[in-house]
Design a protein around this motif. Structure first.
Motif, PDB file in Angstrom:
ATOM      1  N   HIS A 151       2.362   9.174  -3.701  1.00  0.00           N
ATOM      2  CA  HIS A 151       0.981   9.635  -3.889  1.00  0.00           C
ATOM      3  C   HIS A 151       0.843  10.559  -5.087  1.00  0.00           C
TER       4      HIS A 151
ATOM      5  N   GLU B  48       6.159   3.323  14.079  1.00  0.00           N
ATOM      6  CA  GLU B  48       5.871   3.167  12.653  1.00  0.00           C
ATOM      7  C   GLU B  48       6.521   1.892  12.115  1.00  0.00           C
TER       8      GLU B  48
ATOM      9  N   TYR C 170       7.557   9.293   1.471  1.00  0.00           N
ATOM     10  CA  TYR C 170       6.160   9.297   1.895  1.00  0.00           C
ATOM     11  C   TYR C 170       5.220  10.018   0.913  1.00  0.00           C
TER      12      TYR C 170
ATOM     13  N   ASP D 214       0.831  -1.205   0.000  1.00  0.00           N
ATOM     14  CA  ASP D 214       0.000   0.000   0.000  1.00  0.00           C
ATOM     15  C   ASP D 214       0.866   1.255   0.000  1.00  0.00           C
TER      16      ASP D 214
ATOM     17  N   GLU E  96       0.961   5.610   4.500  1.00  0.00           N
ATOM     18  CA  GLU E  96       0.042   6.521   5.184  1.00  0.00           C
ATOM     19  C   GLU E  96       0.801   7.769   5.622  1.00  0.00           C
TER      20      GLU E  96
END
Length: 207
Positions: free
Chosen positions: A206, A123, A202, A66, A69
């Motif tokens: 996205h 994490e 991170y 995934d 987050e």
């Protein structure tokens, strides 16, 4: 007293150890070279991340991992970046001779840095339930880059702890605070590098 003894004595007097009124000490240049070396290593790691990403066909992250987050990394960022404020305050306070504020500011920097490492540990606990560093190139890069930075934070915390101990023993004054200056330099570098890591590891998946 021998010639060598006189030389050592002269080099370790309060006047010799005092922070210079202008220019930079050899210790300052040593820290500059050290930071430049570490910055080069981080640049190579981040470049490797982007190279592998853009030469890997399909989705990124691969292998059904995934996208990262963002909630916890953003909290970690806020905690770490906020630690630069007390570090700047500590440097200002020791130059002005405000010992109480100086010690408080150093202690705050130390606590915020430790909080960042604790958050990173939580994490990792979550991430290790999803994938380990041997799963694929993405997983390896994630743990290497963030772990390498975490190691630098730990080194910075050791420097801060040593400086805090010295502060409470009265080792630093208006004229003798070069160690504080160097620790601050290193700490701000660690904070700045984290911003590059945040974007690369991170945020970029996205985009």
């Amino acid at each position: 007293m021998t010639s060598a003894g006189r030389t050592i004595g002269a080099a370790t007097t309060p006047q010799a150890l005092a922070s210079p009124a202008f220019g930079h000490t050899p210790a300052w240049w040593g820290m500059v070279l050290f930071v430049a070396t570490e910055a080069t290593i981080f640049a190579c790691l981040l470049a490797s991340y982007f190279y592998i990403r853009f030469t890997t066909a399909g989705v990124w992250p691969p292998d059904g991992i995934d996208k990262p987050e963002l909630a916890k990394p953003l909290i970690m960022t806020a905690v770490l970046l906020s630690s630069s404020g007390p570090m700047l305050w500590a440097d200002w306070a020791v130059r002005k001779g405000h010992q109480g504020r100086f010690r408080l500011a150093l202690a705050l920097t130390l606590l915020l840095g430790a909080a960042f490492l604790v958050l990173q540990g939580t994490e990792y606990h979550t991430k290790l339930e999803q994938y380990t560093w041997t799963r694929d190139a993405y997983a390896s890069l994630f743990y290497v880059i963030t772990g390498f930075h975490g190691t630098h934070v730990a080194v910075g915390l050791a420097m801060l702890a040593f400086t805090v101990a010295g502060a409470f023993r009265g080792k630093f004054t208006r004229r003798r605070h070069e160690r504080v200056r160097l620790v601050g330099f290193y700490w701000h570098f660690v904070d700045a590098v984290w911003l590059a890591i945040l974007f690369t590891v991170y945020l970029s998946p996205h985009l």
